[in-house]
Design a protein around this motif. Structure first.
Motif, PDB file in Angstrom:
ATOM      1  N   HIS A   4       0.897  -1.183   0.061  1.00 16.08           N
ATOM      2  CA  HIS A   4      -0.075   0.056  -0.014  1.00 16.08           C
ATOM      3  C   HIS A   4       1.048   1.178  -0.001  1.00 16.08           C
ATOM      4  CE1 HIS A   4      -3.385   2.716   0.976  1.00 16.08           C
ATOM      5  NE2 HIS A   4      -2.496   3.296   1.919  1.00 16.08           N
ATOM      6  N   CYS A   6       0.663   5.117   1.015  1.00 13.02           N
ATOM      7  CA  CYS A   6      -0.013   6.020   1.774  1.00 13.02           C
ATOM      8  C   CYS A   6       0.289   7.358   0.864  1.00 13.02           C
ATOM      9  CB  CYS A   6       0.389   5.998   2.971  1.00 13.02           C
ATOM     10  SG  CYS A   6      -0.657   7.170   4.164  1.00 13.02           S
ATOM     11  N   PHE A  26      -4.682   0.277   6.844  1.00 13.85           N
ATOM     12  CA  PHE A  26      -5.033   0.230   5.361  1.00 13.85           C
ATOM     13  C   PHE A  26      -5.609  -1.006   4.843  1.00 13.85           C
ATOM     14  CE2 PHE A  26      -1.083   2.796   6.268  1.00 13.85           C
ATOM     15  CZ  PHE A  26      -1.564   3.979   6.133  1.00 13.85           C
ATOM     16  N   CYS A  34       3.898  -1.528   3.655  1.00 11.77           N
ATOM     17  CA  CYS A  34       3.298   0.085   3.651  1.00 11.77           C
ATOM     18  C   CYS A  34       4.452   0.939   3.273  1.00 11.77           C
ATOM     19  CB  CYS A  34       2.786   0.237   4.970  1.00 11.77           C
ATOM     20  SG  CYS A  34       2.007   1.883   5.233  1.00 11.77           S
TER      21      CYS A  34
END
Length: 185
Positions: A4, A6, A26, A34
């Protein structure tokens, strides 16, 4: 393995290095990565590296690109190998952008005597975790550093996504390599 990116700034203080961080924040369950950008300030009470604690060191950067990786295995040595794979992947991605003077020493990257990265691998009750932070800015750090800005990385989150894609592909490739061979006697 999933990742993911951000898009919103998120500061790192060490408390993010916890099991299920990417799932809780998330929605990614399982082995994951992340990637986020934000300041970094890790004080003694959040330090995982006991050598840093003993030396009364602390970590600070006005702006960093952060990677938090979680693998649901309990083998810390394997995670340290993965941590070094992540660092090597970062180095290769930077070399593709023209940063030819970098060197890797263990789990850190340097440009001459200026440090680019911080990194740690650790164990949680249910998984192993890696944090890697790359300085974006090299201003006001407690030690001599270099940053992604100094290395002419224009789009920091895009760079982070390229690293995430390559790391996830490497993990998948290693799993495939493990499954394609027959045993020998």
């Amino acid at each position: 393995m999933k990742y993911h990116i951000c898009q919103n700034p998120l500061n790192y203080d060490g408390s993010q290095l916890q099991s299920l961080f990417t799932y809780k924040n998330f929605g990614l369950m399982g082995d994951s990565m992340c990637v986020f950008r934000g300041a970094c300030r890790v004080e003694q009470n959040e330090m995982v590296d006991m050598e840093d604690v003993a030396a009364q060191d602390w970590i600070y950067s006005e702006d960093m690109l952060h990677f938090i990786v979680e693998h649901f295995e309990m083998d810390l040595e394997k995670t340290i190998v993965r941590q070094r794979l992540l660092i090597a992947t970062i180095k290769e991605e930077l070399e593709k952008l023209g940063a030819s003077s970098l060197r890797r020493t263990g789990d850190d990257l340097y440009d001459g005597d200026r440090k680019l990265s911080v990194s740690i691998a650790t164990l949680s009750p249910v998984s192993t975790l890696i944090h890697c932070g790359l300085n974006v800015s090299s201003h006001n750090t407690p030690i001599p550093t270099t940053g992604l800005n100094d290395l002419q990385v224009c789009n920091v989150l895009e760079f982070g996504e390229n690293v995430a894609k390559r790391y996830c592909a490497e993990v998948l490739s290693m799993r495939h390599a493990r499954c394609k061979v027959r045993g020998v006697m």
